[in-house]
Scaffold this motif. Structure first.
Motif, PDB file in Angstrom:
ATOM      1  N   VAL A 185      44.931  31.584  34.239  1.00 57.39           N
ATOM      2  CA  VAL A 185      43.692  31.642  35.025  1.00 57.39           C
ATOM      3  C   VAL A 185      44.017  32.018  36.466  1.00 57.39           C
ATOM      4  O   VAL A 185      43.374  32.906  37.049  1.00 57.39           O
ATOM      5  CB  VAL A 185      42.923  30.297  34.953  1.00 57.39           C
ATOM      6  N   ALA A 186      45.013  31.375  37.048  1.00 58.31           N
ATOM      7  CA  ALA A 186      45.365  31.642  38.447  1.00 58.31           C
ATOM      8  C   ALA A 186      45.865  33.071  38.642  1.00 58.31           C
ATOM      9  O   ALA A 186      45.488  33.739  39.613  1.00 58.31           O
ATOM     10  CB  ALA A 186      46.410  30.637  38.927  1.00 58.31           C
ATOM     11  N   VAL A 187      46.697  33.553  37.733  1.00 60.32           N
ATOM     12  CA  VAL A 187      47.208  34.924  37.869  1.00 60.32           C
ATOM     13  C   VAL A 187      46.073  35.928  37.695  1.00 60.32           C
ATOM     14  O   VAL A 187      46.014  36.932  38.412  1.00 60.32           O
ATOM     15  CB  VAL A 187      48.375  35.191  36.889  1.00 60.32           C
ATOM     16  N   TYR A 188      45.141  35.650  36.798  1.00 59.89           N
ATOM     17  CA  TYR A 188      43.971  36.523  36.687  1.00 59.89           C
ATOM     18  C   TYR A 188      43.246  36.585  38.029  1.00 59.89           C
ATOM     19  O   TYR A 188      42.886  37.660  38.506  1.00 59.89           O
ATOM     20  CB  TYR A 188      43.016  36.044  35.580  1.00 59.89           C
ATOM     21  N   GLU A 189      43.055  35.429  38.653  1.00 61.99           N
ATOM     22  CA  GLU A 189      42.393  35.405  39.965  1.00 61.99           C
ATOM     23  C   GLU A 189      43.206  36.193  40.988  1.00 61.99           C
ATOM     24  O   GLU A 189      42.640  36.959  41.778  1.00 61.99           O
ATOM     25  CB  GLU A 189      42.204  33.971  40.445  1.00 61.99           C
ATOM     26  N   LEU A 190      44.525  35.990  41.005  1.00 55.90           N
ATOM     27  CA  LEU A 190      45.370  36.690  41.977  1.00 55.90           C
ATOM     28  C   LEU A 190      45.275  38.204  41.807  1.00 55.90           C
ATOM     29  O   LEU A 190      45.256  38.950  42.792  1.00 55.90           O
ATOM     30  CB  LEU A 190      46.831  36.258  41.834  1.00 55.90           C
ATOM     31  N   LEU A 191      45.211  38.659  40.562  1.00 50.82           N
ATOM     32  CA  LEU A 191      45.210  40.092  40.289  1.00 50.82           C
ATOM     33  C   LEU A 191      43.831  40.728  40.356  1.00 50.82           C
ATOM     34  O   LEU A 191      43.704  41.893  40.744  1.00 50.82           O
ATOM     35  CB  LEU A 191      45.799  40.362  38.897  1.00 50.82           C
ATOM     36  N   CYS A 192      42.794  39.988  39.992  1.00 52.27           N
ATOM     37  CA  CYS A 192      41.484  40.612  39.757  1.00 52.27           C
ATOM     38  C   CYS A 192      40.334  40.083  40.601  1.00 52.27           C
ATOM     39  O   CYS A 192      39.256  40.674  40.585  1.00 52.27           O
ATOM     40  CB  CYS A 192      41.111  40.471  38.284  1.00 52.27           C
ATOM     41  N   CYS A 193      40.507  38.972  41.277  1.00 53.21           N
ATOM     42  CA  CYS A 193      39.400  38.378  42.039  1.00 53.21           C
ATOM     43  C   CYS A 193      39.699  38.514  43.531  1.00 53.21           C
ATOM     44  O   CYS A 193      40.196  37.576  44.166  1.00 53.21           O
ATOM     45  CB  CYS A 193      39.187  36.916  41.642  1.00 53.21           C
ATOM     46  N   GLN A 194      39.406  39.667  44.068  1.00 54.56           N
ATOM     47  CA  GLN A 194      39.727  39.956  45.460  1.00 54.56           C
ATOM     48  C   GLN A 194      38.970  39.071  46.445  1.00 54.56           C
ATOM     49  O   GLN A 194      39.378  38.928  47.594  1.00 54.56           O
ATOM     50  CB  GLN A 194      39.456  41.432  45.775  1.00 54.56           C
ATOM     51  N   ASP A 195      37.870  38.464  45.999  1.00 56.85           N
ATOM     52  CA  ASP A 195      37.065  37.614  46.884  1.00 56.85           C
ATOM     53  C   ASP A 195      37.645  36.205  47.037  1.00 56.85           C
ATOM     54  O   ASP A 195      37.156  35.426  47.853  1.00 56.85           O
ATOM     55  CB  ASP A 195      35.624  37.528  46.379  1.00 56.85           C
ATOM     56  N   ILE A 196      38.686  35.876  46.272  1.00 56.50           N
ATOM     57  CA  ILE A 196      39.286  34.544  46.336  1.00 56.50           C
ATOM     58  C   ILE A 196      40.649  34.648  47.005  1.00 56.50           C
ATOM     59  O   ILE A 196      41.532  35.357  46.501  1.00 56.50           O
ATOM     60  CB  ILE A 196      39.436  33.934  44.924  1.00 56.50           C
ATOM     61  N   PRO A 197      40.853  33.961  48.126  1.00 52.82           N
ATOM     62  CA  PRO A 197      42.176  33.994  48.769  1.00 52.82           C
ATOM     63  C   PRO A 197      43.251  33.469  47.820  1.00 52.82           C
ATOM     64  O   PRO A 197      43.018  32.523  47.059  1.00 52.82           O
ATOM     65  CB  PRO A 197      42.013  33.063  49.978  1.00 52.82           C
ATOM     66  N   HIS A 198      44.415  34.097  47.852  1.00 51.43           N
ATOM     67  CA  HIS A 198      45.519  33.705  46.973  1.00 51.43           C
ATOM     68  C   HIS A 198      45.834  32.217  47.076  1.00 51.43           C
ATOM     69  O   HIS A 198      46.052  31.553  46.065  1.00 51.43           O
ATOM     70  CB  HIS A 198      46.773  34.513  47.288  1.00 51.43           C
ATOM     71  N   LYS A 199      45.865  31.690  48.287  1.00 48.92           N
ATOM     72  CA  LYS A 199      46.217  30.277  48.463  1.00 48.92           C
ATOM     73  C   LYS A 199      45.194  29.360  47.797  1.00 48.92           C
ATOM     74  O   LYS A 199      45.553  28.290  47.307  1.00 48.92           O
ATOM     75  CB  LYS A 199      46.369  29.945  49.936  1.00 48.92           C
ATOM     76  N   VAL A 200      43.935  29.764  47.770  1.00 47.88           N
ATOM     77  CA  VAL A 200      42.907  28.959  47.100  1.00 47.88           C
ATOM     78  C   VAL A 200      43.187  28.921  45.598  1.00 47.88           C
ATOM     79  O   VAL A 200      43.172  27.848  44.983  1.00 47.88           O
ATOM     80  CB  VAL A 200      41.484  29.511  47.385  1.00 47.88           C
ATOM     81  N   SER A 201      43.462  30.074  45.007  1.00 49.17           N
ATOM     82  CA  SER A 201      43.760  30.124  43.568  1.00 49.17           C
ATOM     83  C   SER A 201      44.969  29.262  43.232  1.00 49.17           C
ATOM     84  O   SER A 201      44.966  28.531  42.231  1.00 49.17           O
ATOM     85  CB  SER A 201      44.017  31.570  43.124  1.00 49.17           C
ATOM     86  N   ILE A 202      45.994  29.338  44.062  1.00 47.90           N
ATOM     87  CA  ILE A 202      47.214  28.565  43.815  1.00 47.90           C
ATOM     88  C   ILE A 202      46.951  27.076  43.977  1.00 47.90           C
ATOM     89  O   ILE A 202      47.345  26.268  43.122  1.00 47.90           O
ATOM     90  CB  ILE A 202      48.354  29.044  44.731  1.00 47.90           C
ATOM     91  N   ASN A 203      46.276  26.690  45.044  1.00 47.42           N
ATOM     92  CA  ASN A 203      45.987  25.266  45.257  1.00 47.42           C
ATOM     93  C   ASN A 203      45.112  24.693  44.149  1.00 47.42           C
ATOM     94  O   ASN A 203      45.322  23.556  43.704  1.00 47.42           O
ATOM     95  CB  ASN A 203      45.337  25.040  46.623  1.00 47.42           C
ATOM     96  N   GLU A 204      44.140  25.450  43.699  1.00 47.29           N
ATOM     97  CA  GLU A 204      43.297  24.998  42.592  1.00 47.29           C
ATOM     98  C   GLU A 204      44.143  24.800  41.332  1.00 47.29           C
ATOM     99  O   GLU A 204      43.991  23.806  40.627  1.00 47.29           O
ATOM    100  CB  GLU A 204      42.172  26.005  42.329  1.00 47.29           C
ATOM    101  N   ALA A 205      45.031  25.746  41.056  1.00 46.58           N
ATOM    102  CA  ALA A 205      45.889  25.640  39.870  1.00 46.58           C
ATOM    103  C   ALA A 205      46.793  24.415  39.956  1.00 46.58           C
ATOM    104  O   ALA A 205      46.966  23.689  38.970  1.00 46.58           O
ATOM    105  CB  ALA A 205      46.727  26.911  39.712  1.00 46.58           C
TER     106      ALA A 205
END
Length: 150
Positions: A86-106
């Motif tokens: 899920v997090a890598v999908y966000e990192l690669l495909c969800c440009q509106d979500i800052p990388h650090k947010v995706s990582i912290n959520e994961a």
């Protein structure tokens, strides 16, 4: 808990169910939604994540495998593996979500659903992927648009 956090948790759980099913079919997702119905506030992001991961899993798994030193994907816990998908999908495909947010959520989801070591394990791999993306060391072609999901 925020709507996006709930969507991420449900997405990980749905992907876990699909991963554990012998045939990994769409029926598993339908049964999951019948039993754990996402609310109207979480449904859209939940579906975007689940369908996005399912349609790009080969590419996502290759990225995770590349940055998970000494760990084969099939030896990782199913919870950790699907949180990272899920997090890598966000990192690669969800440009509106800052990388650090995706990582912290994961990391937070890993601490909640995984083992004592899950947070650190997930953080190590995702942070390596984040650095590689920021340094343009990852060249992944994703041929999927979340707007084309049935």
């Amino acid at each position: 808990m925020g709507n996006r956090r709930k969507s991420r948790e449900l997405a990980m759980q749905a992907l876990f169910s699909i991963d554990m099913s012998p045939n990994g079919s769409k029926d598993v997702l339908e049964r999951f939604c019948d039993n754990f119905t996402p609310s109207s506030k979480t449904l859209s992001f939940f579906l975007k994540l689940v369908h996005g991961v399912l349609h790009t899993r080969t590419e996502i798994d290759a990225v995770i495998a590349r940055y998970s030193n000494n760990w084969k994907l099939n030896r990782m816990s199913c919870v950790d593996r699907n949180i990272m998908r899920v997090a890598v999908y966000e990192l690669l495909c969800c440009q509106d979500i800052p990388h650090k947010v995706s990582i912290n959520e994961a990391i937070d989801i890993g601490k909640k659903f995984g083992t004592e070591e899950s947070g650190a394990f997930i953080n190590g791999i995702l942070d390596s992927i984040r650095r590689a993306l920021e340094n343009k060391d990852v060249d992944v072609k994703i041929n999927f648009s979340p707007n084309t999901v049935e």
